[in-house]
Design an enzyme around this catalytic site. Structure first.
Site, PDB file in Angstrom:
ATOM      1  N   GLY A   1       0.836  -1.204   0.000  1.00  0.00           N
ATOM      2  CA  GLY A   1       0.000   0.000   0.000  1.00  0.00           C
ATOM      3  C   GLY A   1       0.864   1.245   0.000  1.00  0.00           C
TER       4      GLY A   1
ATOM      5  N   GLY B   1       6.650  -2.921   3.417  1.00  0.00           N
ATOM      6  CA  GLY B   1       6.392  -3.382   4.774  1.00  0.00           C
ATOM      7  C   GLY B   1       6.806  -4.831   4.979  1.00  0.00           C
TER       8      GLY B   1
ATOM      9  N   THR C   1       6.614  -7.275   1.890  1.00  0.00           N
ATOM     10  CA  THR C   1       7.634  -6.932   0.890  1.00  0.00           C
ATOM     11  C   THR C   1       9.017  -7.393   1.349  1.00  0.00           C
ATOM     12  OG1 THR C   1       6.364  -4.977   0.308  1.00  0.00           O
ATOM     13  CG2 THR C   1       8.688  -4.961  -0.337  1.00  0.00           C
TER      14      THR C   1
ATOM     15  N   ILE D   1       2.291   3.084   6.709  1.00  0.00           N
ATOM     16  CA  ILE D   1       1.659   4.042   7.636  1.00  0.00           C
ATOM     17  C   ILE D   1       1.408   3.370   8.980  1.00  0.00           C
ATOM     18  CG2 ILE D   1       0.552   5.396   5.822  1.00  0.00           C
ATOM     19  CD1 ILE D   1      -2.143   4.108   6.747  1.00  0.00           C
ATOM     20  N   ASP D   2       1.367   2.020   9.002  1.00  0.00           N
ATOM     21  CA  ASP D   2       0.999   1.293  10.231  1.00  0.00           C
ATOM     22  C   ASP D   2       2.114   1.297  11.283  1.00  0.00           C
ATOM     23  OD1 ASP D   2      -1.234   0.663   8.725  1.00  0.00           O
ATOM     24  OD2 ASP D   2      -0.447  -1.281   8.116  1.00  0.00           O
TER      25      ASP D   2
ATOM     26  N   GLY E   1      -4.144   1.262  10.429  1.00  0.00           N
ATOM     27  CA  GLY E   1      -3.066   0.773  11.287  1.00  0.00           C
ATOM     28  C   GLY E   1      -2.971  -0.741  11.342  1.00  0.00           C
ATOM     29  N   ARG E   2      -3.932  -1.398  10.682  1.00  0.00           N
ATOM     30  CA  ARG E   2      -3.965  -2.861  10.673  1.00  0.00           C
ATOM     31  C   ARG E   2      -4.011  -3.407  12.106  1.00  0.00           C
ATOM     32  NH1 ARG E   2      -0.326  -6.840   7.137  1.00  0.00           N
ATOM     33  NH2 ARG E   2       1.295  -5.944   8.424  1.00  0.00           N
TER      34      ARG E   2
ATOM     35  N   ARG F   1     -21.361  10.672  16.131  1.00  0.00           N
ATOM     36  CA  ARG F   1     -21.140  10.611  14.684  1.00  0.00           C
ATOM     37  C   ARG F   1     -19.794   9.941  14.405  1.00  0.00           C
ATOM     38  NH1 ARG F   1     -25.729  11.933  14.709  1.00  0.00           N
ATOM     39  NH2 ARG F   1     -26.727  13.676  13.624  1.00  0.00           N
TER      40      ARG F   1
HETATM   41  O1  F6P Z   1      -0.967  -1.408   5.578  1.00  0.00           O
HETATM   42  C1  F6P Z   1      -1.398  -0.146   5.204  1.00  0.00           C
HETATM   43  C2  F6P Z   1      -2.888  -0.081   5.145  1.00  0.00           C
HETATM   44  O2  F6P Z   1      -3.278   1.214   4.751  1.00  0.00           O
HETATM   45  C3  F6P Z   1      -3.590  -0.505   6.440  1.00  0.00           C
HETATM   46  O3  F6P Z   1      -3.556   0.498   7.408  1.00  0.00           O
HETATM   47  C4  F6P Z   1      -4.956  -0.862   5.914  1.00  0.00           C
HETATM   48  O4  F6P Z   1      -5.584  -1.812   6.752  1.00  0.00           O
HETATM   49  C5  F6P Z   1      -4.641  -1.482   4.578  1.00  0.00           C
HETATM   50  O5  F6P Z   1      -3.382  -0.996   4.189  1.00  0.00           O
HETATM   51  C6  F6P Z   1      -5.620  -1.179   3.463  1.00  0.00           C
HETATM   52  O6  F6P Z   1      -5.209  -1.906   2.359  1.00  0.00           O
HETATM   53  P1  F6P Z   1      -5.729  -1.732   0.866  1.00  0.00           P
HETATM   54  O7  F6P Z   1      -4.906  -0.665   0.214  1.00  0.00           O
HETATM   55  O8  F6P Z   1      -5.422  -3.036   0.229  1.00  0.00           O
HETATM   56  O9  F6P Z   1      -7.170  -1.411   0.929  1.00  0.00           O
END
Ligand code: F6P
Length: 381
Positions: free
Chosen positions: A12, A118, A121, A142-143, A186-187, A284
């Site tokens: 990603g 990440g 990879t 980003i995680d 953030g997974r 919300r």
């Molecule tokens: O690993 C980065 C990330 O943006 C995660 O935070 C998120 O869960 C995931 O990738 C989303 O993945 P995709 O781009 O496959 O929707």
């Protein structure tokens, strides 16, 4: 002697990919090394599709420092060790096509492959190193969940975007006396949620590492109301889990074997509904999503990416391969790829520091956890 190198960006996207590419190219040019970039990550390596990268060509590695995305693309579904192939009869099979990649690298005379990505990879990078390819990894996501480094590039920008979103939610939440919930990415790690909660002045932060009790968040919000504060700000990591419950999954992708096929998402709405019911206040939900990955990198990420890129090229010139560039205790360094991904038998494994996975999760004695607790942010426990 390293004379010709290739870069690939995989997984990603994050803000900072281009800053790393630029730093590698600039450092290489200083030493007379030629640079190339494979298109769309490992897929480009498999198809042998690449472009020359140089700062004298304004369409390529020049003028890209503030640019989001990746000028050479990236792929989230190209595990060349288990590559999804559709046979002529329509059957889908998974094949190990890594030897084709090895041939491509050797035939074209690349002395080193830089892998920007990440845990998935870097696992493939380690596997290429076992096949005799010189690789140097650069930790992206980003995680912020890559093992052995204090920080990955792209993370700071994501935190900054989430913090700005929280500032904006504050004013609207305060005006309408609402609970404003922000779901962040953030997974399986809560770094973005926790750090942005501190930066954005949130009242509650729910992270995967601390299974939450919704009643604790309700107590915090009610306590604020008793003090005359009729609004509250809640950050929820996409991987947050209720005590005794399970993660909310938006769907399952079909991206092949050895990649994370779980698409997290939906917990923000669940928490919002519960808080509305249990507090009687209007609530919300905002799902921040891909805003966290796109756009220009922060100054911090530009510098971090530049450090990582130039260090990676420096290591190549020293002939130090099969390592990942890292920041350890504030210092730029490198560690063997084996230490980073050796345990990662299951890409996308939920747990860190187990026999299955060593993704880096928030540990309970981290300064961020202590700071959050000290200033009264409810962590749901
Ligand atoms: O690993 C980065 C990330 O943006 C995660 O935070 C998120 O869960 C995931 O990738 C989303 O993945 P995709 O781009 O496959 O929707």
């Amino acid at each position: 002697m390293v004379k010709k190198v290739a870069i690939l960006a995989n997984g990603g996207d994050v803000s900072g990919f281009n800053a790393v590419i630029r730093a590698i190219v600039k450092t290489a040019e200083e030493k007379g090394v030629q640079c190339f970039g494979f298109i769309d990550g490992y897929r480009g390596l498999l198809k042998n599709e690449y472009v020359a990268l140089s700062t004298s060509d304004s369409r390529k590695a020049s003028g890209i420092l503030p640019k989001g995305g990746s000028i050479i693309g990236s792929s989230t579904n190209a595990n060349v060790f288990h590559y999804k192939v559709t046979e002529l009869n329509g059957d889908v099979v998974y094949k190990d096509l890594s030897d084709i990649c090895v041939e491509n690298i050797k035939n074209d005379g690349f002395d080193c492959l830089f892998t920007l990505g990440g845990d998935g990879t870097q696992k493939s990078a380690r596997d290429f190193s076992l096949k005799g390819i010189n690789v140097i990894g650069v930790p992206k996501t980003i995680d912020n969940d890559v093992a052995c480094t204090d920080i990955t590039f792209g993370y700071n920008t994501a935190v900054s975007v989430a913090s700005e979103a929280l500032d904006r939610l504050h004013t609207t939440g305060e005006t309408h006396h609402r609970i404003m919930v922000l779901e962040v990415m953030g997974r399986y790690a809560g770094w973005i949620a926790l750090e942005s909660a501190i930066a954005g002045g949130a009242d509650v932060a729910l992270i995967p590492e601390i299974p939450y009790d919704i009643n604790k968040a309700v107590e915090k919000i009610n306590h604020r109301r008793d003090m005359g504060k009729n609004f509250s700000i809640v950050v929820v990591a996409e991987g947050a889990v209720p005590k005794g419950g399970s993660m909310i999954i938006e769907g399952t992708r079909n991206n092949g074997i050895g990649v994370d096929n779980t698409k997290l998402g939906g917990i923000g709405n669940v928490v919002t509904k519960q808080l509305e019911e249990l507090t009687g206040l209007e609530a919300r939900c905002t799902v921040l999503g891909y805003m966290q990955r796109g756009g220009t990198p922060t100054a911090f990420d530009r510098v971090l990416s530049t450090k990582y890129g130039s260090k990676a090229m420096e290591l190549a010139l020293e002939g130090k391969f099969n390592v990942l560039t890292v920041i350890k205790d504030g210092k730029l360094d490198c560690v063997p790829l084996e230490d980073v991904v050796g345990n990662n038998k299951v890409i996308g494994a939920v747990s860190g520091n187990t026999a299955e996975s060593n993704i880096r999760k928030v540990n309970m004695d981290h300064d961020l956890v202590k700071t959050a607790r000290n200033i009264g942010i409810c962590l749901g426990d």
